[in-house]
Design an enzyme around this catalytic site. Structure first.
Site, PDB file in Angstrom:
ATOM      1  N   GLY A   1      35.064  44.516  64.574  1.00 24.38           N
ATOM      2  CA  GLY A   1      35.266  45.967  64.595  1.00 24.38           C
ATOM      3  C   GLY A   1      36.730  46.362  64.547  1.00 24.38           C
ATOM      4  O   GLY A   1      37.598  45.563  64.213  1.00 24.38           O
TER       5      GLY A   1
ATOM      6  N   HIS B   1      38.882  44.296  56.353  1.00 29.15           N
ATOM      7  CA  HIS B   1      37.424  44.240  56.517  1.00 29.15           C
ATOM      8  C   HIS B   1      36.723  44.941  55.355  1.00 29.15           C
ATOM      9  O   HIS B   1      35.726  44.453  54.832  1.00 29.15           O
ATOM     10  CB  HIS B   1      37.001  44.963  57.799  1.00 29.15           C
ATOM     11  CG  HIS B   1      37.611  44.421  59.061  1.00 29.15           C
ATOM     12  ND1 HIS B   1      38.522  45.124  59.793  1.00 29.15           N
ATOM     13  CD2 HIS B   1      37.422  43.256  59.713  1.00 29.15           C
ATOM     14  CE1 HIS B   1      38.862  44.422  60.867  1.00 29.15           C
ATOM     15  NE2 HIS B   1      38.233  43.278  60.843  1.00 29.15           N
TER      16      HIS B   1
HETATM   17  P1  AMP Z   1      38.009  40.170  62.695  1.00 31.12           P
HETATM   18  O1  AMP Z   1      37.406  41.515  62.918  1.00 31.12           O
HETATM   19  O2  AMP Z   1      39.474  40.101  62.957  1.00 31.12           O
HETATM   20  O3  AMP Z   1      37.224  39.057  63.365  1.00 31.12           O
HETATM   21  O4  AMP Z   1      37.875  39.892  61.148  1.00 31.12           O
HETATM   22  C1  AMP Z   1      36.629  39.963  60.484  1.00 31.12           C
HETATM   23  C2  AMP Z   1      36.775  39.389  59.104  1.00 31.12           C
HETATM   24  O5  AMP Z   1      37.768  40.136  58.376  1.00 31.12           O
HETATM   25  C3  AMP Z   1      37.255  37.930  59.132  1.00 31.12           C
HETATM   26  O6  AMP Z   1      36.569  37.196  58.120  1.00 31.12           O
HETATM   27  C4  AMP Z   1      38.719  38.063  58.828  1.00 31.12           C
HETATM   28  O7  AMP Z   1      39.264  36.917  58.222  1.00 31.12           O
HETATM   29  C5  AMP Z   1      38.733  39.249  57.872  1.00 31.12           C
HETATM   30  N1  AMP Z   1      40.053  39.853  57.857  1.00 31.12           N
HETATM   31  C6  AMP Z   1      40.786  40.280  58.919  1.00 31.12           C
HETATM   32  N2  AMP Z   1      41.994  40.735  58.510  1.00 31.12           N
HETATM   33  C7  AMP Z   1      42.025  40.596  57.161  1.00 31.12           C
HETATM   34  C8  AMP Z   1      43.013  40.879  56.154  1.00 31.12           C
HETATM   35  N3  AMP Z   1      44.180  41.383  56.446  1.00 31.12           N
HETATM   36  N4  AMP Z   1      42.689  40.602  54.874  1.00 31.12           N
HETATM   37  C9  AMP Z   1      41.486  40.050  54.559  1.00 31.12           C
HETATM   38  N5  AMP Z   1      40.525  39.769  55.450  1.00 31.12           N
HETATM   39  C10 AMP Z   1      40.785  40.029  56.746  1.00 31.12           C
END
Ligand code: AMP
Length: 288
Positions: free
Chosen positions: A31, A37
């Site tokens: 989230g 995301h």
């Molecule tokens: P998180 O909410 O941080 O657990 O991230 C959820 C998903 O979004 C994970 O697969 C992350 O690798 C991806 N994600 C987070 N930040 C980025 C970003 N800057 N660019 C691409 N994907 C991202």
């Protein structure tokens, strides 16, 4: 957009979709959504079928003393963003739904979960593989989308999917960055204006590594030292690790090749940030 909070209700939704012949893509998140995301959501939508976004701040991937309690949350805002994207369903379980009081089962990978983030956060990947295994069983997706931002997580999850024979295609989305190059992260909200400026040093160090490789420096050790010199010059940050690794097994490489990865993690203010860069851009397919 269906908003679902209970595991049995989510499973019923999945059964209905499958019965009407729909394929399912899942985008797991914690989230506090940002463009990183959303880019994964768009990849899934473009692949067709139904897209389910999970929003769950997974307690088991936080170590003692980490930022679980203060991790940013804004459900209203997340739902608004997902509605605008035309997402089919959002799964927002409570911690008790995922981990009832008698919960005792964990999924642990070896190999790529060792070292780097796995060294600094020894229980982190076990929490990730455990919650993603649960999500895969609940959602039965054809495809799952993860960001290259968390490169070691991608290596660990691909390993898990191979080893445990999950019939799921793992698709990786490119890192989405702020205009100045800082990788987007929900944790960037922790940064003060001064931290925010200093945090850029990580991306600059990785870029230097790439430039030096292009100029002919192929020693992993020398590239690492050069990148560490860049972070050391910024007094406001403390490096956790910097290195050059094979992207599948996450072992440090001595002789660097174009498909390897430059990786780094730094502490800045009250925050720990990670980033990575391909040694050579556009060599490695994100969809394999
Ligand atoms: P998180 O909410 O941080 O657990 O991230 C959820 C998903 O979004 C994970 O697969 C992350 O690798 C991806 N994600 C987070 N930040 C980025 C970003 N800057 N660019 C691409 N994907 C991202």
């Amino acid at each position: 957009m269906d908003i679902i909070r209970q595991v049995n209700e989510m499973m019923r939704w999945v059964r209905e979709q499958r019965a009407s012949g729909e394929e399912i893509g899942v985008v797991p998140t914690m989230g506090y959504l940002h463009e990183g995301h959303l880019s994964l959501c768009r990849l899934s939508s473009a692949d067709g079928g139904r897209t389910v976004v999970t929003v769950f701040v997974n307690p088991t991937q936080f170590g003692a003393g980490e930022d679980l309690a203060r991790y940013p949350r804004d459900e209203e805002r997340d739902l608004k963003m997902l509605r605008e994207l035309g997402i089919s369903a959002v799964f927002l379980p409570t911690p008790e739904e995922m981990y009832p009081p008698d919960y005792v089962t964990y999924v642990e990978t070896g190999g790529p979960s060792q070292g780097w983030c796995g060294a600094t956060r020894p229980t982190h990947f076990r929490g990730v593989t455990t919650v993603i295994s649960q999500m895969f069983h609940i959602l039965q997706p054809n495809r799952a989308y993860f960001g290259q931002k968390d490169a070691q997580q991608v290596a660990v999850l691909k390993q898990m999917v191979r080893d445990l024979k999950f019939p799921i295609q793992v698709i990786v989305g490119e890192i989405v960055r702020e205009p100045d190059g800082l990788a987007m992260s929900s944790r960037n909200t922790y940064l003060t204006a001064e931290d925010r400026k200093a945090a850029l040093v990580l991306f600059r160090a990785l870029q230097l590594g790439r430039d030096l490789y292009k100029q002919g420096e192929h020693s992993g050790e020398r590239l690492t030292k050069a990148m560490l010199r860049v972070t050391a010059a910024e007094p406001h940050v403390r490096p956790d690790y910097i290195g050059v690794v094979n992207r599948r097994c996450f072992r440090a490489v001595e002789e660097v090749s174009p498909e390897d990865l430059l990786i780094g993690a730094i502490y800045v203010g009250s925050c720990r940030l990670i980033d990575n860069l391909d040694v050579s851009p556009q060599v490695y397919p994100l969809r394999d």
